[in-house]
Design a protein around this motif. Structure first.
Motif, short mmCIF file in Angstrom:
data_model
loop_
_atom_site.label_atom_id
_atom_site.label_comp_id
_atom_site.label_asym_id
_atom_site.label_seq_id
_atom_site.Cartn_x
_atom_site.Cartn_y
_atom_site.Cartn_z
N SER A 32 0.18 -8.98 -4.04
CA SER A 32 1.01 -9.17 -2.84
C SER A 32 0.43 -10.27 -1.96
O SER A 32 1.18 -11.09 -1.41
CB SER A 32 1.10 -7.86 -2.05
N LEU A 33 -0.88 -10.28 -1.80
CA LEU A 33 -1.53 -11.31 -0.99
C LEU A 33 -1.27 -12.69 -1.58
O LEU A 33 -0.89 -13.62 -0.86
CB LEU A 33 -3.04 -11.06 -0.92
N PHE A 34 -1.45 -12.85 -2.88
CA PHE A 34 -1.27 -14.15 -3.51
C PHE A 34 0.19 -14.61 -3.43
O PHE A 34 0.46 -15.79 -3.25
CB PHE A 34 -1.73 -14.10 -4.97
N SER B 179 -3.95 0.05 -7.59
CA SER B 179 -3.52 -0.15 -6.21
C SER B 179 -4.15 -1.41 -5.63
O SER B 179 -3.51 -2.14 -4.87
CB SER B 179 -3.88 1.06 -5.34
N LEU B 180 -5.39 -1.68 -5.99
CA LEU B 180 -6.06 -2.89 -5.52
C LEU B 180 -5.45 -4.13 -6.18
O LEU B 180 -5.28 -5.17 -5.53
CB LEU B 180 -7.56 -2.81 -5.80
N LEU C 96 0.81 -1.21 0.00
CA LEU C 96 0.00 0.00 0.00
C LEU C 96 0.85 1.26 0.00
O LEU C 96 0.37 2.33 -0.38
CB LEU C 96 -0.92 0.02 1.22
N THR C 97 2.10 1.16 0.42
CA THR C 97 2.97 2.34 0.47
C THR C 97 3.38 2.81 -0.91
O THR C 97 3.96 3.88 -1.05
CB THR C 97 4.24 2.04 1.30
N LYS C 98 3.08 2.03 -1.93
CA LYS C 98 3.45 2.42 -3.29
C LYS C 98 2.56 3.54 -3.82
O LYS C 98 2.81 4.09 -4.87
CB LYS C 98 3.38 1.20 -4.22
N ILE D 257 -7.82 -5.11 3.01
CA ILE D 257 -8.34 -5.25 1.65
C ILE D 257 -9.58 -4.39 1.46
O ILE D 257 -9.72 -3.67 0.46
CB ILE D 257 -8.69 -6.73 1.35
N GLU D 258 -10.48 -4.43 2.44
CA GLU D 258 -11.73 -3.68 2.33
C GLU D 258 -11.47 -2.18 2.24
O GLU D 258 -12.09 -1.47 1.43
CB GLU D 258 -12.62 -3.98 3.54
N GLU D 259 -10.54 -1.66 3.05
CA GLU D 259 -10.25 -0.23 3.01
C GLU D 259 -9.64 0.17 1.68
O GLU D 259 -9.91 1.27 1.17
CB GLU D 259 -9.29 0.11 4.16
N THR D 260 -8.85 -0.72 1.09
CA THR D 260 -8.29 -0.44 -0.24
C THR D 260 -9.42 -0.36 -1.26
O THR D 260 -9.43 0.53 -2.13
CB THR D 260 -7.30 -1.54 -0.64
#
Length: 205
Positions: free
Chosen positions: A101-103, A94-95, A85-87, A142-145
């Motif tokens: 990243s999660l995968f 972004s999502l 998320l820092t990117k 994830i939800e906030e993203t």
């Protein structure tokens, strides 16, 4: 139950951290082979490279090790997601980055993740709510993203749909671990990620 409430008679926190990391790594190796109920603290100590007496300087009981395994895995996944998320940016890209990243972390830690979900039932009752809360925190990232992307006009979903999409993304990442025996016969991680991003996101826009 917080991590610092796992009893330790050692006061040097750097040493506690290092020893517990050794325990976690050793426990994962043994859990994959035998499961929590069939391993002993003596076996964990031996696999970690120290004595049973040393092991009990850093924990109070066997179940503490499983708790530390779960906590360690959740922290690693969370740190990876937050780093993505820092990117910057709040568009659909972004999502996609968060999903990728999660995968990736699910792939790299697939044995640990599999062990964690298989053995959660063996956690002490006072530890289980804490571990479930950690799981909720990952979903919240994830939800906030998703909500940020919506605010930027990238998708059009209700609050409840954003919440459900976040859970779908988490489960899709876990699926790469839980059904790897089938998925890897057909696609690479990169192909899997691309297909899931298309199904989860681009059918929405």
């Amino acid at each position: 139950m917080e991590k610092n409430l796992v009893p330790s008679i050692v006061k040097d926190q750097h040493l506690v951290k290092r020893r517990r990391e050794q325990m976690v790594n050793a426990a994962v190796v043994l859990l994959k082979k035998k499961g929590f109920d069939r391993i002993t603290t003596r076996e964990i100590a031996r696999e970690a490279g120290f004595s049973i007496g040393t092991l009990y300087e850093y924990i109070g009981r066997k179940e503490d090790i499983l708790y530390l395994v779960c906590d360690s895995i959740f922290e690693e996944v969370r740190d990876r997601l937050e780093a993505s998320l820092t990117k910057g940016g709040n568009g659909i890209d972004s999502l996609e980055e968060v999903i990728s990243s999660l995968f990736k972390v699910m792939d790299e830690m697939q044995d640990e993740v599999l062990v964690m979900y298989q053995e959660t039932k063996s956690l002490p009752k006072n530890a289980l709510p804490y571990v479930l809360k950690k799981d909720e925190e990952l979903t919240k990232i994830i939800e906030e993203t998703i909500l940020n992307v919506r605010e930027a006009g990238g998708i059009s979903l209700s609050d409840k749909e954003c919440w459900l999409l976040a859970h779908n993304i988490i489960v899709s990442g876990q699926m790469w671990t839980f059904r790897r025996w089938a998925l890897r016969k057909t696609c690479t991680l990169e192909e899997y990620t691309k297909m899931q991003v298309n199904l989860l996101l681009h059918k929405l826009v």
